[in-house]
Design a protein around this motif. Structure first.
Motif, PDB file in Angstrom:
ATOM      1  N   GLY A  21      -0.278  -2.848 -11.057  1.00  0.00           N
ATOM      2  CA  GLY A  21      -0.847  -4.039 -10.423  1.00  0.00           C
ATOM      3  C   GLY A  21      -0.522  -5.308 -11.189  1.00  0.00           C
ATOM      4  N   SER A  22      -0.500  -5.234 -12.501  1.00  0.00           N
ATOM      5  CA  SER A  22      -0.134  -6.401 -13.315  1.00  0.00           C
ATOM      6  C   SER A  22       1.319  -6.786 -13.097  1.00  0.00           C
ATOM      7  CB  SER A  22      -0.380  -6.123 -14.795  1.00  0.00           C
ATOM      8  OG  SER A  22      -1.747  -5.967 -15.039  1.00  0.00           O
ATOM      9  N   VAL A  23       2.179  -5.787 -12.972  1.00  0.00           N
ATOM     10  CA  VAL A  23       3.591  -6.064 -12.704  1.00  0.00           C
ATOM     11  C   VAL A  23       3.722  -6.716 -11.327  1.00  0.00           C
ATOM     12  CG1 VAL A  23       5.894  -5.054 -12.407  1.00  0.00           C
ATOM     13  CG2 VAL A  23       4.386  -4.213 -14.220  1.00  0.00           C
ATOM     14  N   MET A  24       2.969  -6.215 -10.343  1.00  0.00           N
ATOM     15  CA  MET A  24       3.031  -6.810  -9.009  1.00  0.00           C
ATOM     16  C   MET A  24       2.529  -8.253  -9.048  1.00  0.00           C
ATOM     17  SD  MET A  24       4.368  -4.467  -7.170  1.00  0.00           S
ATOM     18  CE  MET A  24       5.162  -3.872  -8.656  1.00  0.00           C
ATOM     19  N   GLY A  25       1.441  -8.489  -9.782  1.00  0.00           N
ATOM     20  CA  GLY A  25       0.876  -9.830  -9.878  1.00  0.00           C
ATOM     21  C   GLY A  25       1.779 -10.824 -10.582  1.00  0.00           C
ATOM     22  N   SER A  26       2.725 -10.332 -11.370  1.00  0.00           N
ATOM     23  CA  SER A  26       3.645 -11.218 -12.082  1.00  0.00           C
ATOM     24  C   SER A  26       4.998 -11.337 -11.382  1.00  0.00           C
ATOM     25  CB  SER A  26       3.851 -10.719 -13.517  1.00  0.00           C
ATOM     26  OG  SER A  26       4.524  -9.471 -13.520  1.00  0.00           O
ATOM     27  N   ASN A  27       5.115 -10.791 -10.188  1.00  0.00           N
ATOM     28  CA  ASN A  27       6.359 -10.832  -9.424  1.00  0.00           C
ATOM     29  C   ASN A  27       6.728 -12.290  -9.112  1.00  0.00           C
ATOM     30  OD1 ASN A  27       8.462 -10.557  -7.589  1.00  0.00           O
ATOM     31  ND2 ASN A  27       7.237  -9.559  -6.014  1.00  0.00           N
ATOM     32  N   PRO A  28       7.859 -12.783  -9.625  1.00  0.00           N
ATOM     33  CA  PRO A  28       8.236 -14.166  -9.340  1.00  0.00           C
ATOM     34  C   PRO A  28       8.860 -14.368  -7.960  1.00  0.00           C
ATOM     35  CG  PRO A  28       9.848 -13.178 -10.807  1.00  0.00           C
ATOM     36  CD  PRO A  28       8.762 -12.156 -10.595  1.00  0.00           C
ATOM     37  N   CYS A  86       6.034  -7.050  -3.094  1.00  0.00           N
ATOM     38  CA  CYS A  86       4.869  -6.521  -3.801  1.00  0.00           C
ATOM     39  C   CYS A  86       3.678  -6.312  -2.863  1.00  0.00           C
ATOM     40  CB  CYS A  86       4.495  -7.408  -4.984  1.00  0.00           C
ATOM     41  SG  CYS A  86       4.282  -9.142  -4.579  1.00  0.00           S
ATOM     42  N   HIS A  87       3.693  -6.958  -1.705  1.00  0.00           N
ATOM     43  CA  HIS A  87       2.616  -6.739  -0.730  1.00  0.00           C
ATOM     44  C   HIS A  87       2.652  -5.318  -0.157  1.00  0.00           C
ATOM     45  CE1 HIS A  87       6.072  -8.129   1.677  1.00  0.00           C
ATOM     46  NE2 HIS A  87       5.564  -7.387   2.663  1.00  0.00           N
ATOM     47  N   ARG A  88       3.739  -4.605  -0.348  1.00  0.00           N
ATOM     48  CA  ARG A  88       3.866  -3.236   0.160  1.00  0.00           C
ATOM     49  C   ARG A  88       3.337  -2.186  -0.818  1.00  0.00           C
ATOM     50  NH1 ARG A  88      10.010  -4.119   2.205  1.00  0.00           N
ATOM     51  NH2 ARG A  88       9.541  -5.677   3.803  1.00  0.00           N
ATOM     52  N   VAL A  89       2.729  -2.620  -1.899  1.00  0.00           N
ATOM     53  CA  VAL A  89       2.135  -1.694  -2.867  1.00  0.00           C
ATOM     54  C   VAL A  89       0.632  -1.732  -2.673  1.00  0.00           C
ATOM     55  CG1 VAL A  89       1.938  -1.043  -5.285  1.00  0.00           C
ATOM     56  CG2 VAL A  89       4.039  -2.124  -4.463  1.00  0.00           C
TER      57      VAL A  89
END
Length: 175
Positions: A122-129, A136-139
């Protein structure tokens, strides 16, 4: 310094801005304005002197996506703002989770081979530039939608997943 061109697209979720380098789309943002553009330029150590035509394909594809006419982005992606871990996890997502499909945080942790526990994905998704193009909305969580840091949060995630046909539309849903 690298040159960056910007493309802004009006969408039902508000303006979506793309920063495009000669290598591809390096960043997207929910929202546009001088502060957003300045922040992107700072992160990219760039100048806004890019040829506006450079951003046209990204603008066209984002507009087609939000109109429901595009199911796969073909614009090049510039991964420069990502750490090797982000690149591995987000690259796996980008390459394996198609339009209208989802994966869970745990499944993405496993398929990416990142060694990152599911709760940290989730942290990696939240840092998606590059949200939307790198989807990342598909996770989702194993027991629901999970979070989303773009736009209006989970409401924006729900809208994107409805657009893609993963979630059924509500009575008030419109393109």
């Amino acid at each position: 310094m690298v040159d960056v061109a910007f493309a802004s697209v009006p969408t039902p979720l508000g303006d979506v801005l793309a920063a495009v380098t000669p290598d591809g789309v390096a960043a997207t943002s929910f929202g546009d304005g001088e502060r957003v553009r300045a922040k992107m330029l700072g992160r990219l150590a760039a100048t806004a002197a890019g040829d506006p035509a450079l951003a046209s394909p990204a603008r066209d594809e984002l507009a087609a996506y939000f109109a429901g006419r595009l199911t796969r982005f073909t614009v090049p992606v510039d991964w420069r703002l990502m750490s090797p871990l982000q690149r591995r996890v987000l690259g796996t997502l980008y390459e394996t989770v198609a339009y209208g499909r989802v994966t869970t945080y745990g499944e993405l942790a496993e398929t990416s081979g990142s060694g990152v526990p599911a709760r940290a994905i989730g942290s990696v998704m939240g840092s998606n530039p590059i949200p939307i193009i790198v989807p990342c909305h598909r996770v989702v969580a194993g027991n629901g939608l999970g979070g989303f840091s773009g736009g209006d949060g989970v409401d924006s995630k729900r809208w994107l997943l409805t657009l893609e046909g993963y979630l059924p539309p509500t009575l008030d849903w419109e393109l």
